[in-house]
Design a protein around this motif. Structure first.
Motif, PDB file in Angstrom:
ATOM      1  N   MET A  35      48.125  46.567  39.122  1.00 10.22           N
ATOM      2  CA  MET A  35      46.729  46.216  39.003  1.00 10.22           C
ATOM      3  C   MET A  35      45.989  47.401  38.409  1.00 10.22           C
ATOM      4  O   MET A  35      46.099  48.517  38.892  1.00 10.22           O
ATOM      5  N   GLY A  36      45.242  47.138  37.373  1.00  4.44           N
ATOM      6  CA  GLY A  36      44.519  48.198  36.690  1.00  4.44           C
ATOM      7  C   GLY A  36      43.096  48.337  37.175  1.00  4.44           C
ATOM      8  O   GLY A  36      42.680  47.694  38.134  1.00  4.44           O
ATOM      9  N   PRO A  37      42.339  49.176  36.482  1.00  4.02           N
ATOM     10  CA  PRO A  37      40.958  49.418  36.886  1.00  4.02           C
ATOM     11  C   PRO A  37      40.066  48.205  36.627  1.00  4.02           C
ATOM     12  O   PRO A  37      40.411  47.317  35.857  1.00  4.02           O
ATOM     13  N   VAL A  38      38.919  48.217  37.280  1.00 12.02           N
ATOM     14  CA  VAL A  38      37.893  47.189  37.100  1.00 12.02           C
ATOM     15  C   VAL A  38      36.656  47.898  36.567  1.00 12.02           C
ATOM     16  O   VAL A  38      36.273  48.953  37.079  1.00 12.02           O
ATOM     17  N   THR A  39      36.056  47.336  35.549  1.00 15.15           N
ATOM     18  CA  THR A  39      34.844  47.918  34.995  1.00 15.15           C
ATOM     19  C   THR A  39      33.636  47.279  35.665  1.00 15.15           C
ATOM     20  O   THR A  39      33.481  46.060  35.660  1.00 15.15           O
ATOM     21  N   GLY A  40      32.804  48.122  36.268  1.00 12.66           N
ATOM     22  CA  GLY A  40      31.622  47.657  36.983  1.00 12.66           C
ATOM     23  C   GLY A  40      30.484  47.325  36.043  1.00 12.66           C
ATOM     24  O   GLY A  40      30.567  47.535  34.827  1.00 12.66           O
ATOM     25  N   GLU A  41      29.393  46.838  36.630  1.00 12.86           N
ATOM     26  CA  GLU A  41      28.218  46.489  35.845  1.00 12.86           C
ATOM     27  C   GLU A  41      27.597  47.716  35.193  1.00 12.86           C
ATOM     28  O   GLU A  41      26.831  47.596  34.242  1.00 12.86           O
ATOM     29  N   ASP A  42      27.990  48.897  35.660  1.00 10.60           N
ATOM     30  CA  ASP A  42      27.502  50.142  35.067  1.00 10.60           C
ATOM     31  C   ASP A  42      28.379  50.618  33.912  1.00 10.60           C
ATOM     32  O   ASP A  42      28.152  51.682  33.346  1.00 10.60           O
ATOM     33  N   GLY A  43      29.426  49.835  33.589  1.00 14.23           N
ATOM     34  CA  GLY A  43      30.298  50.162  32.475  1.00 14.23           C
ATOM     35  C   GLY A  43      31.375  51.185  32.798  1.00 14.23           C
ATOM     36  O   GLY A  43      32.080  51.633  31.893  1.00 14.23           O
ATOM     37  N   VAL A  44      31.541  51.555  34.067  1.00 13.18           N
ATOM     38  CA  VAL A  44      32.511  52.573  34.469  1.00 13.18           C
ATOM     39  C   VAL A  44      33.750  51.899  35.047  1.00 13.18           C
ATOM     40  O   VAL A  44      33.645  51.006  35.889  1.00 13.18           O
ATOM     41  N   ALA A  45      34.923  52.343  34.578  1.00 14.86           N
ATOM     42  CA  ALA A  45      36.196  51.810  35.076  1.00 14.86           C
ATOM     43  C   ALA A  45      36.578  52.537  36.363  1.00 14.86           C
ATOM     44  O   ALA A  45      36.597  53.765  36.409  1.00 14.86           O
ATOM     45  N   ARG A  46      36.877  51.732  37.409  1.00 15.68           N
ATOM     46  CA  ARG A  46      37.219  52.280  38.721  1.00 15.68           C
ATOM     47  C   ARG A  46      38.424  51.552  39.292  1.00 15.68           C
ATOM     48  O   ARG A  46      38.798  50.487  38.829  1.00 15.68           O
ATOM     49  N   CYS A  47      38.948  52.109  40.391  1.00 16.17           N
ATOM     50  CA  CYS A  47      39.982  51.413  41.153  1.00 16.17           C
ATOM     51  C   CYS A  47      39.426  50.048  41.565  1.00 16.17           C
ATOM     52  O   CYS A  47      38.227  49.925  41.835  1.00 16.17           O
ATOM     53  N   PRO A  48      40.274  49.021  41.602  1.00 14.45           N
ATOM     54  CA  PRO A  48      39.791  47.652  41.826  1.00 14.45           C
ATOM     55  C   PRO A  48      38.935  47.442  43.071  1.00 14.45           C
ATOM     56  O   PRO A  48      38.008  46.648  43.054  1.00 14.45           O
ATOM     57  N   TRP A  49      39.206  48.155  44.136  1.00 20.68           N
ATOM     58  CA  TRP A  49      38.454  47.964  45.371  1.00 20.68           C
ATOM     59  C   TRP A  49      37.049  48.560  45.319  1.00 20.68           C
ATOM     60  O   TRP A  49      36.245  48.334  46.223  1.00 20.68           O
ATOM     61  N   ALA A  50      36.742  49.299  44.265  1.00 18.00           N
ATOM     62  CA  ALA A  50      35.453  49.993  44.178  1.00 18.00           C
ATOM     63  C   ALA A  50      34.606  49.520  43.001  1.00 18.00           C
ATOM     64  O   ALA A  50      33.736  50.235  42.536  1.00 18.00           O
ATOM     65  N   GLY A  51      34.838  48.299  42.532  1.00 16.80           N
ATOM     66  CA  GLY A  51      34.148  47.826  41.335  1.00 16.80           C
ATOM     67  C   GLY A  51      32.666  47.537  41.485  1.00 16.80           C
ATOM     68  O   GLY A  51      31.894  47.741  40.573  1.00 16.80           O
ATOM     69  N   GLY A  52      32.253  47.062  42.654  1.00 20.18           N
ATOM     70  CA  GLY A  52      30.852  46.686  42.839  1.00 20.18           C
ATOM     71  C   GLY A  52      30.043  47.783  43.499  1.00 20.18           C
ATOM     72  O   GLY A  52      30.587  48.682  44.141  1.00 20.18           O
ATOM     73  N   PRO A  53      28.728  47.722  43.358  1.00 19.36           N
ATOM     74  CA  PRO A  53      27.877  48.738  43.979  1.00 19.36           C
ATOM     75  C   PRO A  53      27.929  48.660  45.499  1.00 19.36           C
ATOM     76  O   PRO A  53      28.220  47.619  46.070  1.00 19.36           O
ATOM     77  N   GLY A  54      27.654  49.784  46.131  1.00 18.64           N
ATOM     78  CA  GLY A  54      27.622  49.833  47.583  1.00 18.64           C
ATOM     79  C   GLY A  54      28.390  51.010  48.143  1.00 18.64           C
ATOM     80  O   GLY A  54      28.839  51.894  47.414  1.00 18.64           O
ATOM     81  N   VAL A  55      28.570  50.981  49.456  1.00 15.78           N
ATOM     82  CA  VAL A  55      29.162  52.103  50.174  1.00 15.78           C
ATOM     83  C   VAL A  55      30.606  52.377  49.734  1.00 15.78           C
ATOM     84  O   VAL A  55      31.022  53.535  49.637  1.00 15.78           O
ATOM     85  N   MET A  56      31.357  51.334  49.433  1.00 17.21           N
ATOM     86  CA  MET A  56      32.745  51.545  49.015  1.00 17.21           C
ATOM     87  C   MET A  56      32.804  52.260  47.664  1.00 17.21           C
ATOM     88  O   MET A  56      33.600  53.179  47.470  1.00 17.21           O
ATOM     89  N   ARG A  57      31.962  51.826  46.739  1.00 15.55           N
ATOM     90  CA  ARG A  57      31.952  52.476  45.432  1.00 15.55           C
ATOM     91  C   ARG A  57      31.459  53.917  45.552  1.00 15.55           C
ATOM     92  O   ARG A  57      32.020  54.820  44.923  1.00 15.55           O
ATOM     93  N   ASP A  58      30.446  54.132  46.355  1.00 13.76           N
ATOM     94  CA  ASP A  58      29.955  55.499  46.543  1.00 13.76           C
ATOM     95  C   ASP A  58      31.056  56.393  47.111  1.00 13.76           C
ATOM     96  O   ASP A  58      31.235  57.528  46.656  1.00 13.76           O
ATOM     97  N   TYR A  59      31.786  55.876  48.096  1.00 14.41           N
ATOM     98  CA  TYR A  59      32.890  56.624  48.694  1.00 14.41           C
ATOM     99  C   TYR A  59      33.961  56.918  47.635  1.00 14.41           C
ATOM    100  O   TYR A  59      34.439  58.053  47.513  1.00 14.41           O
TER     101      TYR A  59
END
Length: 185
Positions: free
Chosen positions: A1-25
């Motif tokens: 499983m590869g990265p997920v690009t969030g609404e901010d255009g940044v590629a992250r680990c799949p579990w951290a794609g959306g805004p909130g505490v998990m992405r901040d962490y």
């Protein structure tokens, strides 16, 4: 499983794609090295409390955990007795699981005892892999060995999967997926 690009255009680990505490962490802490006994004891304790729950739950409760466990000062927690365990069992701001609370006290006492060797931080780091584990693993030979080593020294709630999560969280190896903006940082 590869990265997920969030609404901010940044590629992250799949579990951290959306805004909130998990992405901040993910963006600011996960996979970063920590230092000092209390930082290691905090991560080890929180990983144990997370077992069977979502990490988001633990992150939301982390300020209360830090308060009731005295900033994860090993000496302070090691001094806890049955009345303290009962007090924590009534504390709605943390996870109220008797076995996990008792394990936190046990692990603080084991941390104090581990000072006779090189201490908790050095002990955990001594199990760093020569090569990072493959992506999507939940255990490794090193996490199994760390688990066994900690159990031998009196620690509780330190199974191989929990220790693998600890190793990821504290940057013993780079846990970010290939393509994540944090990979290699």
């Amino acid at each position: 499983m590869g990265p997920v690009t969030g609404e901010d255009g940044v590629a992250r680990c799949p579990w951290a794609g959306g805004p909130g505490v998990m992405r901040d962490y993910h963006d600011t802490e996960w996979g970063n090295r920590v230092s000092g006994e209390s930082a290691y004891l905090e991560r080890l304790t929180l990983e144990a409390f997370q077992s069977g729950l979502s990490w988001s739950t633990i992150l939301h409760k982390r300020p209360a955990f830090r308060e009731v466990f005295h900033g994860f000062d090993a000496d302070a927690i090691a001094a806890f007795g049955p009345p303290d365990v009962e007090r924590l069992m009534q504390e709605p701001r943390i996870v109220r699981n008797r076995l996990k609370i008792e394990a936190a006290v046990t692990n603080a006492r084991a941390t104090v005892a581990l000072r006779e060797e090189d201490g908790l931080e050095a002990f955990v780091l001594s199990f760093a892999p020569d090569r990072p584990p493959t992506e999507h693993a939940t255990t490794s030979a090193e996490s199994v060995a760390l688990s066994k080593g900690l159990k031998k020294r009196g620690f509780a709630f330190v199974g191989p999967t929990t220790m693998y999560a600890l190793m990821e969280a504290i940057g013993v190896f780079d846990p970010h997926v290939v393509g994540c903006f944090r990979r290699g940082s």
